[in-house]
Design an enzyme around this catalytic site. Structure first.
Site, PDB file in Angstrom:
ATOM      1  N   CYS A 184      -1.298   5.689  -0.897  1.00  0.00           N
ATOM      2  CA  CYS A 184      -0.159   5.924  -1.795  1.00  0.00           C
ATOM      3  C   CYS A 184       0.845   6.921  -1.229  1.00  0.00           C
ATOM      4  CB  CYS A 184      -0.652   6.397  -3.156  1.00  0.00           C
ATOM      5  SG  CYS A 184      -1.723   5.196  -4.000  1.00  0.00           S
ATOM      6  N   HIS A 223       4.991  10.484  -6.911  1.00  0.00           N
ATOM      7  CA  HIS A 223       4.211   9.249  -6.900  1.00  0.00           C
ATOM      8  C   HIS A 223       3.714   8.994  -8.313  1.00  0.00           C
ATOM      9  CE1 HIS A 223       1.217   6.265  -6.206  1.00  0.00           C
ATOM     10  NE2 HIS A 223       0.187   7.106  -6.244  1.00  0.00           N
ATOM     11  N   ASN A 238       0.634   2.325 -11.288  1.00  0.00           N
ATOM     12  CA  ASN A 238       0.576   2.895  -9.942  1.00  0.00           C
ATOM     13  C   ASN A 238       0.734   1.761  -8.935  1.00  0.00           C
ATOM     14  OD1 ASN A 238      -0.174   3.935  -7.450  1.00  0.00           O
ATOM     15  ND2 ASN A 238      -1.970   5.014  -8.204  1.00  0.00           N
TER      16      ASN A 238
END
Length: 310
Positions: A112, A235, A265
């Site tokens: 990520c 994020h 996500n």
């Protein structure tokens, strides 16, 4: 030379999967998911859409926004943990699709945090004069590596892609400072064998500590303070983690991007997807000081202080 973002684009699949949809296939509820993650729905790609397709679509939009063609791109960097196959790289698929016949192309993996790694790799290549225009893409189809029987992970993730074109910008704009980091000793807390496996408690502790700290460090490197920050794009992993970073910077809620409710996500694509959302909403303006910060498996993290504009 100042290096910044010349153009940006995103792609998200049309299919929306809500928390109520997930209630029908696993032991969970809308309330359980929302209170723990902040997620209400996510986009899921069907079998006809793969990581490279999403990456190509986002790349085309970024090129259009930058006002250049594929032939103007010197390097393509794709951050992904879900490539269509081991090789060729997703970056090579993009190269052909956009006609970037002069470009080198490679994928990189930092989970990520991959978009932050790609962004700074691009910035360094441009700043040294090696390349002029670099296409950076984050694209992941996480739906193909989650166990849809595991409510602790399946509820978190969505699919999507985001892309930016990086190049020279005017003085005072672009990347002002950055930090990239890794802690391999934490790799056991977030990894993939057949499916994504996560020790949520340990990842949470790592993320809460690292996001706030790295934001403050990049500000210090740039000779700035948290009072100078106009907008935070973290994020989009978990609302509680994101709120912890916002609180460390003493920012009001309206100065932090919060797209997790709509998209979940989306791994390496979450930051550019969120940036497009905020640009469309007028919440990022020319000259704003933006902090981009992410973390991921590895464990990895990255933060950038960015003055928006060309």
């Amino acid at each position: 030379m100042n290096v910044g973002i010349l153009g940006i684009g995103r792609y998200v699949p049309e299919k929306v999967v809500t928390n109520h949809d997930l209630e029908k296939i696993m032991d969970t509820s809308d309330e359980w998911i929302r209170t723990r993650t902040g997620i209400a729905e996510r986009r899921i790609a069907d079998d006809t859409i793969d990581t490279s397709y999403m990456a190509v679509e986002a790349s085309k939009k970024a090129l259009e926004d930058a006002g250049i063609s594929g032939e103007d791109i010197d390097l393509i960097l794709v951050a992904t943990v879900t490539p269509d196959r081991a090789f060729p790289a997703v970056a090579c698929v993009i190269q052909e699709a956009i006609g970037a016949k002069h470009a080198a192309a490679m994928d990189l993996s930092a989970a990520c945090a991959g978009f932050m790694y790609g962004m700074i790799t691009a910035q360094q290549f441009i700043q040294t004069g090696t390349y002029k225009n670099v296409l950076v893409v984050g694209s992941d189809k996480l739906s193909k590596i989650v166990d849809w029987n595991d409510r602790n992970t399946a509820v978190l993730f969505g699919d999507g892609a985001g892309a930016i074109v990086m190049g020279a910008v005017s003085e005072g704009k672009g990347v002002l400072s950055f930090e990239l980091g890794a802690d391999g000793s934490g790799g056991k807390h977030l990894y993939q064998d057949e499916y994504v496996m996560m020790n949520g408690r340990e990842v949470f502790k790592f993320a809460v500590r690292q996001l706030g700290d790295s934001c403050l460090r990049v500000l210090d490197k740039a000779g700035l303070t948290k009072e100078d920050v106009d907008f935070l794009v973290p994020h989009q992993a978990n609302i509680r983690i994101m709120e912890s970073a916002r609180e460390r910077l003493n920012l009001p809620q309206e100065k932090m991007s919060m797209t997790i409710e709509k998209f979940g996500n989306t791994s390496a694509s979450s930051i550019p997807i969120a940036m497009v959302e905020e640009l469309q909403n007028g919440r990022i303006q020319d000259g704003d000081l933006i902090i981009l910060v992410g973390f991921g498996g590895g464990l990895t993290w990255g933060a950038v202080a960015l003055r928006w504009g060309k």
